[in-house]
Design a protein around this motif. Sequence first.
Motif, mmCIF file in Angstrom:
data_model
loop_
_atom_site.group_PDB
_atom_site.id
_atom_site.type_symbol
_atom_site.label_atom_id
_atom_site.label_comp_id
_atom_site.label_asym_id
_atom_site.label_seq_id
_atom_site.Cartn_x
_atom_site.Cartn_y
_atom_site.Cartn_z
ATOM 1 N N TRP A 195 16.886 35.511 32.213
ATOM 2 C CA TRP A 195 17.886 35.907 33.207
ATOM 3 C C TRP A 195 17.416 37.116 34.011
ATOM 4 O O TRP A 195 17.987 37.423 35.064
ATOM 5 N N LEU A 196 16.336 37.762 33.557
ATOM 6 C CA LEU A 196 15.747 38.882 34.289
ATOM 7 C C LEU A 196 14.406 38.509 34.922
ATOM 8 O O LEU A 196 13.642 39.377 35.321
ATOM 9 N N VAL A 203 11.751 41.449 36.111
ATOM 10 C CA VAL A 203 12.263 42.610 36.829
ATOM 11 C C VAL A 203 11.431 43.848 36.485
ATOM 12 O O VAL A 203 10.890 43.957 35.388
ATOM 13 N N VAL A 204 11.353 44.766 37.430
ATOM 14 C CA VAL A 204 10.753 46.076 37.190
ATOM 15 C C VAL A 204 11.859 47.111 37.354
ATOM 16 O O VAL A 204 12.519 47.167 38.396
ATOM 17 N N GLU A 214 16.734 51.807 39.491
ATOM 18 C CA GLU A 214 16.390 50.757 40.446
ATOM 19 C C GLU A 214 15.887 49.529 39.693
ATOM 20 O O GLU A 214 15.008 49.631 38.842
ATOM 21 N N PHE A 215 16.477 48.380 40.000
ATOM 22 C CA PHE A 215 16.040 47.093 39.465
ATOM 23 C C PHE A 215 15.379 46.340 40.614
ATOM 24 O O PHE A 215 16.043 46.010 41.605
ATOM 25 N N LYS A 216 14.109 46.030 40.478
ATOM 26 C CA LYS A 216 13.389 45.362 41.563
ATOM 27 C C LYS A 216 12.876 44.003 41.107
ATOM 28 O O LYS A 216 12.196 43.897 40.080
ATOM 29 N N PHE A 217 13.223 42.962 41.875
ATOM 30 C CA PHE A 217 12.813 41.598 41.573
ATOM 31 C C PHE A 217 11.798 41.110 42.601
ATOM 32 O O PHE A 217 11.744 41.615 43.735
#
Length: 668
Positions: A195-196, A203-204, A214-217
């Motif tokens: 899911w990530l 995600v990073v 910060e969640f970066k996809f």
Amino acid sequence: MQRRARKTISRREFMRVSAFAAAGAVAVACGADGGPPAEDDAPAAADAQGDEAPAESAAAPSKYNEAPMLAEMVANGQLPPVDERLPLEPLVITPEEEIGDYGGIWNRLATSASDNQLGGKVGGEHLVRYNKDGTQINPNVFESWEVSDDGTTFTFNLRPGMKWSDGEPYTANDLLFYYEDVLLNEDLTPSFPNWLIVGGEPVVISKLDDYTLEFKFASPYALFINVLGSLWGDAFARYCSHYLKQFHINYADEDELEAMMDEAGVEHWYQLFGTKPDTRRNPDTPSYLPWNLSTPSHSDPLIADRNAFYWKVDPEGNQLPYIDAIHWSLVDGKDQLNLRAIQGEVDMQLRHITFDNVPLFMENRERGNYRVMLWNRGQVTDTVLHLNHTNKDPVLREIVQDKRFRYALSLGMNRADINEAVYLGQTEPTQVSPTRNSPVYWEPQAISMTEYDPDRANAYLDEMGLTERDDEGYRLRPDGERLSLVFEYVAIFAAWGDIAELLTSQWKDIGLELISTEIDRSLFGQRLSANELDLGVWHSSGEWNPFIEPRSFVPIVNNYALRQYAFYYNSGGKEGFEPTGDILKAIEIWEEIKTTVDEEQQRALFRQILELNMENLWQIGVTTAPPQPVVVKNYFRNVPEDGMFDDQPRSPSNTAMEQYFIRAGEDT
């Protein structure tokens, strides 16, 4: 450039399932039901757009009120003042009915120590939270969030001054610890959660400051906020880094860690670590919940006491929760639990309260001094029949993988009889489908193969070549053995034993022997994971919005019929059975949906998934779920009449249990 996301997502936007469709400023104070914010003059909130309020002198009166038991502890020097325990801007919860009274013990029943569900369906707190009927997503631990224009980057703001139950700051370091030291640690997380993962990349997560993450996809993630509010987003919030580091190999003293492992009787450090964040079992872990476990997990009663550092208030500045403590008494199974609830031994409970007992609850409500609510369900059904498509018996596996066999079982089921005998005539035949109020409900799929037609069922089985029968009329398999299925069920959530008895008779008419057996829940889970079941049963989950987690339609997680394919998906091919054909196609379509921003395209893609489910009938539905009975004492208030029960929002935690209260002087 980034745009500011609202603090609530409206019904229209929610149904669009695009987490970054709406921009704009977010109000800090949200009602428990996702309604209007608290009044502007509420003592709890400073202007979210203004400067931080100056510190008050020690002599200044408190802006907030607290429970008498906590005020006494402050007076005795055992606690800091309430103003120092709350964040700079506490979350304001508007009560369902009225401002509550402090005090009292909430009495509940549980079938085991871990069944208390503390931190899950009792007092659960997510980073963002669904409202009582699942139509909005509100801020919670996250005070606000921003989403980049391209939908790939999510910036979340925590609440400055928020604290763990031991008084230590709750900061971005805690969430970063979960990411860096749990999710990225292969001992604790052998496979990164799907899911990530978007666009094939995980995600990073980065810390921008003590209260900003910060969640970066790699690609747009239109569904992220929806999923973050579900059971999958729960773990992020609960890992208290300053406590857990003593059990983690990256931080712990080696000798001390070895000693703790010896004391616990485990061989590996990650076995020890894995038990520590569990708020249901470990009274030592600091939490951010309304109540914290205060007795050992084997205690009876099991007790959770109020969290003095809880970070929410009502519109009058009263620190929540209102109720002092929760007590769980242990009982021997669902039937005993319902009997004692009928006798008036619970203050508020829906867990394990079953619909077949509604007549008895209604008959005894005056004597027991309680009312009975009937909540809608987010689940389409409480009974999903999961045929094991990867059965270890190669002959039975080949039979089950033939969709004609699954068609026959569905057509050989008299759902009308089940409805009358088990559900008091209150349900309708259904397959596992989105609920009628879902934007992706499609009636042809929902009702496919739900008619009772034993002649057609027999014809399908004959067409498969299963024409030989034994002396008792049961069909024979190609290897000459009787065609039998062992139906294993856990007697906790629904009348599955009664349904098994009816199916035994109905399926005998089409030549299938059904052998039903009740087993313990832990054993059921073990046999399920070990691929040892022929036929299992469980309730469905999340069909009111399958874009959160389509477990009922795609084998990505907890799809019991196709569980081994889900293992393959989640392990990156290290475990389970490799999906092929239509099963693989359904997974590929779901991955495409995750990165699709346009709502109409999302729905069109999900229709393809429903078409695959209709054609293959991987699992079999019985009837629509009946309403969920909720037993509530008359003195127990602020419980909504119109809540929704479902796994994904962790119901009833999404009804803001922290604002429940026991009316003073009436709890007799």
